[in-house]
Design an enzyme around this catalytic site. Structure first.
Site, short mmCIF file in Angstrom:
data_model
loop_
_atom_site.label_atom_id
_atom_site.label_comp_id
_atom_site.label_asym_id
_atom_site.label_seq_id
_atom_site.Cartn_x
_atom_site.Cartn_y
_atom_site.Cartn_z
N HIS A 37 35.49 49.39 38.85
CA HIS A 37 36.73 49.26 37.82
C HIS A 37 37.48 50.59 38.05
CE1 HIS A 37 34.44 46.38 35.58
NE2 HIS A 37 35.41 45.69 35.99
N LYS A 148 37.62 43.63 45.84
CA LYS A 148 36.92 42.58 46.94
C LYS A 148 35.62 42.16 46.35
CE LYS A 148 39.35 44.68 50.89
NZ LYS A 148 38.97 45.37 52.05
#
Ligand code: PAF
Length: 281
Positions: A37, A148
């Site tokens: 993150h 992704k």
């Protein structure tokens, strides 16, 4: 760094940012933030004057049998990480403030969400798209950054933005791995030490597939799938799926495919893990 809990207050803040000509970058998360993150927030920082991180364990994307109640949470630590990476605002609403009890509108996708994770999680992407649409309306982002790691999610969100004309650019951050190469995930904390070691078979199968698909292209598809299933099963994992898809439309790859997505979902103990790689041809 500002912290908002009320959707309308956040929307007012976003409107004011826009009125003063600021570019807004959004990083939607479910919290329990890790280096994966952090890398998305870093990307957002480069692309926006305002970086809003949403932290919301969205109930509508969990089936009743899934881990909504035990999903890990650590709001204090999340805020520290957001601030350290230059977020200007955190949005952490309560479910009852996000969803009216008589809500009746969903955002659904009817093709890309039926394969891969959508097969074993049939309501998942409807919940994701609905909450992401709401987050777009509340934060008015110029850019939104997704990982992704959740490849199918990213592809479906891009399709939603295209099909519903959301005025937002979708930017994808790379999948980030831990030192043992296991893909970073908030759910990794459910793994026992032994499961964690055995879960390395997933990234090993991803690396092997990546090399083979790069050199041999579509004709290596069934070989890389068989190899991955063997590696993961031999390590005691229960394979949900191992598939190679055209990265553009998630259809079966053909000799015309320009990019492939090799994607895996497997369960170790009680923890369902996903991993993938994109291979340009
Ligand atoms: O990827 C996630 O963490 C979630 O699916 C998202 C995009 C924040 C929506 O709840």
């Amino acid at each position: 760094m500002k912290i908002f809990h009320q959707p309308k207050e956040l929307q007012e803040y976003a409107l004011n940012c826009k009125r003063s000509g600021k570019r807004i970058a959004l990083v939607p998360t479910m919290g329990f933030l890790h280096a994966g993150h952090a890398s998305l927030i870093d990307i957002a920082r480069e692309r926006g004057d305002e970086v809003i991180v949403s932290i919301f364990v969205n109930p509508t994307q969990f089936a009743p049998t899934e881990d909504l109640d035990k999903y890990p949470r650590d709001f204090e630590n999340d805020c520290k990480l957001c601030e350290a990476h230059g977020a200007t605002a955190v949005f952490a609403p309560q479910p009852e403030d996000m969803y009216a009890s008589d809500r009746s509108i969903w955002v659904d996708e009817t093709v890309l969400s039926k394969v891969l994770c959508g097969k074993s999680r049939p309501i998942h992407f409807r919940g994701v798209l609905t909450v992401v649409s709401k987050l777009f309306n509340l934060t008015l982002p110029d850019v939104a950054v997704f990982g992704k790691k959740d490849a199918q999610q990213a592809i479906i969100i891009k399709r939603m933005v295209r099909d519903l004309d959301f005025p937002v650019e979708i930017v994808l951050g790379d999948l980030i791995r831990d030192t043992d190469n296991v893909a970073m995930s908030s759910r990794n904390r459910y793994l026992t030490e032994d499961e964690r070691v055995r879960a390395r078979s997933i990234s090993q199968s991803v690396f092997a597939a990546e090399a083979k698909l790069k050199s041999e292209g579509v004709k290596a598809v069934s070989e890389v799938i068989d190899d991955a299933v063997k590696r993961i099963s031999n390590a005691g994992g229960v394979v949900d799926y191992v598939e190679v898809r055209d990265a553009d439309n998630l259809e079966e790859p053909t000799s015309n495919s320009k990019e492939l997505l090799f994607a895996v979902a497997a369960v170790f103990g009680t923890t369902r893990l996903i991993d993938n790689c994109f291979v340009k041809l």
